[in-house]
Design an enzyme around this catalytic site. Sequence first.
Site, PDB file in Angstrom:
ATOM      1  N   ASP A   1       0.862  -1.180   0.000  1.00 46.18           N
ATOM      2  CA  ASP A   1       0.000   0.000   0.000  1.00 46.18           C
ATOM      3  C   ASP A   1       0.910   1.244   0.000  1.00 46.18           C
ATOM      4  OD1 ASP A   1      -2.328   1.513   0.260  1.00 46.18           O
ATOM      5  OD2 ASP A   1      -2.444   1.274   2.432  1.00 46.18           O
TER       6      ASP A   1
ATOM      7  N   HIS B   1      -8.959   9.552   4.571  1.00 46.07           N
ATOM      8  CA  HIS B   1      -8.213   8.594   5.393  1.00 46.07           C
ATOM      9  C   HIS B   1      -8.495   8.798   6.884  1.00 46.07           C
ATOM     10  CE1 HIS B   1      -5.059   8.013   2.099  1.00 46.07           C
ATOM     11  NE2 HIS B   1      -5.459   6.807   2.403  1.00 46.07           N
TER      12      HIS B   1
ATOM     13  N   HIS C   1      -9.530   4.414  -1.056  1.00 49.09           N
ATOM     14  CA  HIS C   1      -8.780   4.482   0.206  1.00 49.09           C
ATOM     15  C   HIS C   1      -9.684   5.095   1.270  1.00 49.09           C
ATOM     16  CE1 HIS C   1      -4.476   3.631  -0.947  1.00 49.09           C
ATOM     17  NE2 HIS C   1      -5.150   3.428  -2.059  1.00 49.09           N
ATOM     18  N   GLY C   2      -9.263   4.941   2.524  1.00 49.70           N
ATOM     19  CA  GLY C   2     -10.075   5.502   3.602  1.00 49.70           C
ATOM     20  C   GLY C   2     -11.372   4.735   3.768  1.00 49.70           C
TER      21      GLY C   2
END
Length: 317
Positions: A93, A206, A242-243
């Site tokens: 990642d 995030h 993401h997040g």
Amino acid sequence: MYHKEKYERILSESSLDEIMRKAFEVHILVPAFNVAYLPMVKPIVEVLMELKCFGLLEVALPDIEKFGAQSFSAVKQEYEKYENKAYTRLHLDHVPVIDEDGDFVDWNNLIQKVLDLGYDSVMIDGSRLGLEENIDVTKKVVKLAHAHRVPVEAELGAIYGHEKGPLPPYEELFRSSKGFTDVEEAKRFVKETGVDWLSVAIGNVHGAISGAAKDEKKVNARLNIEHLAKIVSVTNVPIVLHGGSGIERESVLAGIKNGVTKINIGTAIRQAYEKELRKTGRIESSQNMVKEEIRQLIVDYYGIRGSAEKLAALLQE
Ligand code: 13P
């Protein structure tokens, strides 16, 4: 219905690239769980196997520098003890070109190291660069990784939350589309870099990774699905979100229908692990909390229990 051995063999023998392409075509979500501490590897693999769900384990530079993942090679070693290719693969990642503290990262060396270690896919995050530089760096990583037959994820747009200090007010951020991935830029970015999967900013943020905020509950984020659909129509690659912790369920489900193929979940399982460890001091019960959190997500939130068998049948067609 396929026999278990048959579908496990099909998946084990398929490349991650093939699996992700198929998942994208048929709108099956592949969840990716961040390993913030080494003992999290075991419960993540075990619960994916138990629920017959195909997913990824992933480790980012912040997992190593700010939490307890130790190193990319330590995670790989731990992963090798439990891995099962029918249900899991290992992803690198966020390797940011410029990190959340504004420091330059030796991304080239790190990516090369991880490819040599045998990770199944990698991410380069040039999102703090200008478009031309992001294209340039991503192109280099694609060349490097594809020579190892490893797919690449890259990011375009600004996903807030990792930087120190408070997040801009969420509603304002969402309404103004601040930092959202630009559709025309996305089209050009994917075409020119040849990147395999694209991480986008469409309302996702995030979870915090420093200060007191890292222990607090994340904001409830939403997604702009119209904007997502526009990006997908011009890029036609699996979209990464993401997040992933704390995005409203309705948004997530609509996102999956519209091209989100991979979702990264970090904060929710890290906090579950840390909270239990602080309370009991016992690694085993903390591992169980990670399992419990993932079980809830897979079964109740995303409804993807048994996705491995479905994917295998479609890969076989
Ligand atoms: P959350 O910590 O917000 O779940 O996000 C994880 C992530 O996107 C890791 O790359």
